[in-house]
Write a protein that holds these residues in place. Structure first.
Motif, PDB file in Angstrom:
ATOM      1  N   HIS A 299       0.826  -1.209   0.000  1.00 36.00           N
ATOM      2  CA  HIS A 299       0.000   0.000   0.000  1.00 36.00           C
ATOM      3  C   HIS A 299       0.863   1.263   0.000  1.00 36.00           C
ATOM      4  N   THR A 300       2.061   1.207   0.614  1.00 38.72           N
ATOM      5  CA  THR A 300       2.928   2.384   0.581  1.00 38.72           C
ATOM      6  C   THR A 300       3.492   2.602  -0.817  1.00 38.72           C
ATOM      7  N   ILE A 301       3.665   1.537  -1.579  1.00 37.25           N
ATOM      8  CA  ILE A 301       4.210   1.653  -2.934  1.00 37.25           C
ATOM      9  C   ILE A 301       3.162   2.174  -3.901  1.00 37.25           C
ATOM     10  N   TYR A 302       1.951   1.626  -3.828  1.00 37.74           N
ATOM     11  CA  TYR A 302       0.864   2.045  -4.718  1.00 37.74           C
ATOM     12  C   TYR A 302      -0.134   2.891  -3.936  1.00 37.74           C
ATOM     13  N   ASN A 303       0.370   4.020  -3.443  1.00 36.34           N
ATOM     14  CA  ASN A 303      -0.436   4.900  -2.597  1.00 36.34           C
ATOM     15  C   ASN A 303      -1.247   5.866  -3.460  1.00 36.34           C
ATOM     16  N   LEU A 304      -2.067   5.303  -4.362  1.00 30.37           N
ATOM     17  CA  LEU A 304      -2.875   6.094  -5.280  1.00 30.37           C
ATOM     18  C   LEU A 304      -4.304   5.552  -5.288  1.00 30.37           C
ATOM     19  N   PRO A 305      -5.287   6.413  -5.402  1.00 27.07           N
ATOM     20  CA  PRO A 305      -6.683   5.965  -5.297  1.00 27.07           C
ATOM     21  C   PRO A 305      -7.064   4.882  -6.300  1.00 27.07           C
ATOM     22  N   PRO A 330       4.536  10.235  -2.044  1.00 26.59           N
ATOM     23  CA  PRO A 330       5.241   9.121  -2.696  1.00 26.59           C
ATOM     24  C   PRO A 330       6.522   9.608  -3.345  1.00 26.59           C
ATOM     25  N   ARG A 331       7.561   8.787  -3.307  1.00 29.56           N
ATOM     26  CA  ARG A 331       8.856   9.134  -3.880  1.00 29.56           C
ATOM     27  C   ARG A 331       9.098   8.324  -5.147  1.00 29.56           C
ATOM     28  N   PHE A 332       9.813   8.941  -6.096  1.00 29.99           N
ATOM     29  CA  PHE A 332      10.046   8.304  -7.381  1.00 29.99           C
ATOM     30  C   PHE A 332      11.526   8.368  -7.721  1.00 29.99           C
ATOM     31  N   SER A 333      12.026   7.276  -8.271  1.00 32.22           N
ATOM     32  CA  SER A 333      13.444   7.153  -8.574  1.00 32.22           C
ATOM     33  C   SER A 333      13.776   7.749  -9.929  1.00 32.22           C
ATOM     34  N   LEU A 334      14.762   8.653  -9.958  1.00 30.20           N
ATOM     35  CA  LEU A 334      15.270   9.238 -11.192  1.00 30.20           C
ATOM     36  C   LEU A 334      16.793   9.313 -11.103  1.00 30.20           C
ATOM     37  N   LYS A 335      17.405   9.688 -12.192  1.00 31.48           N
ATOM     38  CA  LYS A 335      18.834   9.987 -12.204  1.00 31.48           C
ATOM     39  C   LYS A 335      19.027  11.155 -13.161  1.00 31.48           C
ATOM     40  N   CYS A 336      19.100  12.371 -12.609  1.00 34.85           N
ATOM     41  CA  CYS A 336      19.161  13.545 -13.473  1.00 34.85           C
ATOM     42  C   CYS A 336      20.099  14.600 -12.880  1.00 34.85           C
ATOM     43  N   TRP A 414       7.932  20.775 -12.466  1.00 36.15           N
ATOM     44  CA  TRP A 414       8.089  19.798 -11.382  1.00 36.15           C
ATOM     45  C   TRP A 414       6.752  19.122 -11.076  1.00 36.15           C
ATOM     46  N   GLN A 415       5.683  19.907 -10.964  1.00 37.88           N
ATOM     47  CA  GLN A 415       4.379  19.343 -10.646  1.00 37.88           C
ATOM     48  C   GLN A 415       3.902  18.387 -11.736  1.00 37.88           C
ATOM     49  N   ARG A 416       4.138  18.755 -12.993  1.00 44.00           N
ATOM     50  CA  ARG A 416       3.720  17.889 -14.099  1.00 44.00           C
ATOM     51  C   ARG A 416       4.492  16.574 -14.066  1.00 44.00           C
ATOM     52  N   CYS A 417       5.795  16.646 -13.779  1.00 45.09           N
ATOM     53  CA  CYS A 417       6.615  15.430 -13.688  1.00 45.09           C
ATOM     54  C   CYS A 417       6.082  14.500 -12.602  1.00 45.09           C
ATOM     55  N   VAL A 418       5.777  15.050 -11.433  1.00 44.01           N
ATOM     56  CA  VAL A 418       5.270  14.225 -10.330  1.00 44.01           C
ATOM     57  C   VAL A 418       3.938  13.586 -10.698  1.00 44.01           C
ATOM     58  N   ARG A 419       3.061  14.344 -11.377  1.00 38.25           N
ATOM     59  CA  ARG A 419       1.762  13.786 -11.778  1.00 38.25           C
ATOM     60  C   ARG A 419       1.940  12.616 -12.743  1.00 38.25           C
ATOM     61  N   VAL A 420       2.873  12.771 -13.679  1.00 36.92           N
ATOM     62  CA  VAL A 420       3.134  11.686 -14.630  1.00 36.92           C
ATOM     63  C   VAL A 420       3.648  10.454 -13.903  1.00 36.92           C
ATOM     64  N   GLU A 422       3.227   9.676 -10.770  1.00 29.49           N
ATOM     65  CA  GLU A 422       2.149   9.128  -9.939  1.00 29.49           C
ATOM     66  C   GLU A 422       1.192   8.269 -10.751  1.00 29.49           C
ATOM     67  N   SER A 423       1.078   8.582 -12.034  1.00 31.38           N
ATOM     68  CA  SER A 423       0.174   7.810 -12.893  1.00 31.38           C
ATOM     69  C   SER A 423       0.723   6.427 -13.201  1.00 31.38           C
TER      70      SER A 423
END
Length: 432
Positions: A299-305, A330-336, A414-420, A422-423
């Motif tokens: 549930h912590t990994i897929y913390n989306l409705p 929720p946190r997301f892994s990137l390398k940038c 930044w907000q758009r990246c997080v929304r993507v 999260e999807s």
């Protein structure tokens, strides 16, 4: 049923010859045995155009991979037959696991799964000591679930070598992985040691590897940073079809379809709510079998409705909530790459960062120099191709060159990246 490979007769004879030579040289000293194994290498630099290597992402591709794996494991005695006809593990449900597949004329004929470390760890760490690997630093991924269709096991590596090349390229370039680890049957470990330079994690085999129905196993690891020089030293002078350095490190195979990502993410999640429901609720009772702690972690990994209806229900126990409370973001892994500019009265400090994780409220980054805490600074983050974000950030924690930042009023990029993220979609066409 896949079509038999066109050269199966000669390849079969070659396989029996190789087995006979291996038995003959089994008592020989290790360097001689390894030289014999390397002499069997035959990697085709121009495989047939109908061979495609890609990430398994559709229900049909994943089901074919899991079915191929099921049959291979049952035949090897690594599992009992499952009513679903598939081998599907909890690790396949995670966004940090990627399943690769090889297809000929549209049919899956080979598969391998890459399991990067997450809150669930990975299968072999329960029984093998990874202390020395961790001391080197860098992300670790377990290579697991390797299977090749029976009709293509006698073709001199025509499927295996391209699949392994795809795995090497993906891990080193797309999966942000430094170390790959394996747990294999003792009678196969010398192939990985001699051909691919894996080093054993233990001197003696583990008597029972529960992830493979109690079969004996040997653990081993390979440092992908050191691999190019090792391969070049041994294989560099060899001719093309026996030169695994050229094959793995230099050759570009048009058969490989690497993922196109909108952002500089380091994994390729494919498990939509529909796919999770199909594989772990409908076809298998995978979610039903989980204990309370694992259900809470999921549930912590897929913390989306949209995921909630297909995830396993959790009893309101103190244990589940206390062990792993849900994160606020929720946190997301990137390398940038990123640049931090700290304006001071006398000058401006500029620091180069490597951002490795983001959320709607902050990010984690590595920096070679020390950074002051509790001071606001401007940070320019290159989140993806043509996707640059400018935020104000403050260091709130620091340890061993890694820094946790909170951000103030993230911009639209930044907000758009997080929304993507999260999807659950990281592909280049994702638009939100």
């Amino acid at each position: 049923m896949a079509k038999a490979a066109p050269h199966s007769v000669s390849a079969s004879a070659r396989k029996f010859l190789h087995q006979g030579v291996r038995k003959l040289f089994a008592p020989a000293p290790r360097p001689l045995r390894f030289a014999v194994y390397r002499s069997f290498v035959d990697c085709d630099p121009a495989p047939a155009a109908n061979l495609v290597l890609k990430i398994a992402e559709t229900r049909e591709e994943l089901e074919a991979c899991f079915g191929l794996l099921h049959d291979a494991y049952v035949n090897a005695g690594f599992m009992q037959p499952d009513p679903s006809g598939m081998r599907v593990t909890l690790y396949h449900a995670l966004p940090t696991t990627t399943t690769l597949c090889a297809k000929i004329d549209g049919q899956v004929v080979g598969t391998i799964s890459l399991i990067r470390e997450s809150v669930f760890g990975f299968p072999l760490q329960a029984i093998f000591d990874l202390h020395q690997v961790r001391e080197v630093g860098g992300n670790i991924a377990e290579v697991s679930a390797l299977a090749v269709h029976p009709d293509f096991r006698k073709t001199g590596g025509a499927i295996l070598f391209p699949l392994m090349k795809f795995m090497f390229t993906y891990c080193a370039t797309y999966f942000d992985t430094r170390h790959i680890v394996i747990a294999v049957n003792p009678n196969r470990i010398e192939m990985y040691e001699s051909l691919l330079f894996f080093e054993r994690l233990r001197a003696t085999p583990v008597e029972r590897y529960d992830f493979a129905n109690g079969a004996p196993a040997v653990g081993a690891s390979l440092d992908l940073y050191a691999a190019p020089q090792l391969f070049k030293h041994v294989y560099g002078p060899k001719r093309q079809r026996k030169n695994l350095h050229s094959y793995f490190m230099e050759l570009e195979l048009p058969n490989i379809q690497l993922p196109r990502r909108r952002y500089f993410t380091t994994n390729d999640p494919v498990m939509t709510p529909e796919l999770l429901d199909y594989f772990f609720n409908q076809k298998t009772p995978g979610f039903e079998r989980l204990d309370a702690r694992k259900k809470a972690l999921l549930h912590t990994i897929y913390n989306l409705p949209e995921y909630l209806p297909v995830l396993p229900g959790m009893a309101p126990t103190a244990e589940a909530g206390a062990v792993h409370p849900l994160r606020a973001h929720p946190r997301f892994s990137l390398k940038c790459p990123a640049e931090l500019r700290l304006e001071r009265a006398e000058d401006t400090e500029i620091h180069t960062l490597d951002v490795i994780e983001i959320s709607s409220g902050g990010f984690q980054a590595h920096c070679a120099s020390a950074l002051p805490q509790q001071l606001w600074a401007g940070v320019w983050v290159h989140l993806g191709e043509g996707e640059k974000s400018t935020v104000r950030a403050m260091v709130v924690r620091a340890k061993d060159g890694f820094f946790g930042f909170k951000i103030e009023s993230p911009d639209a990029v930044w907000q758009r990246c997080v929304r993507v993220l999260e999807s659950g979609t990281t592909h280049a066409h994702a638009i939100l």
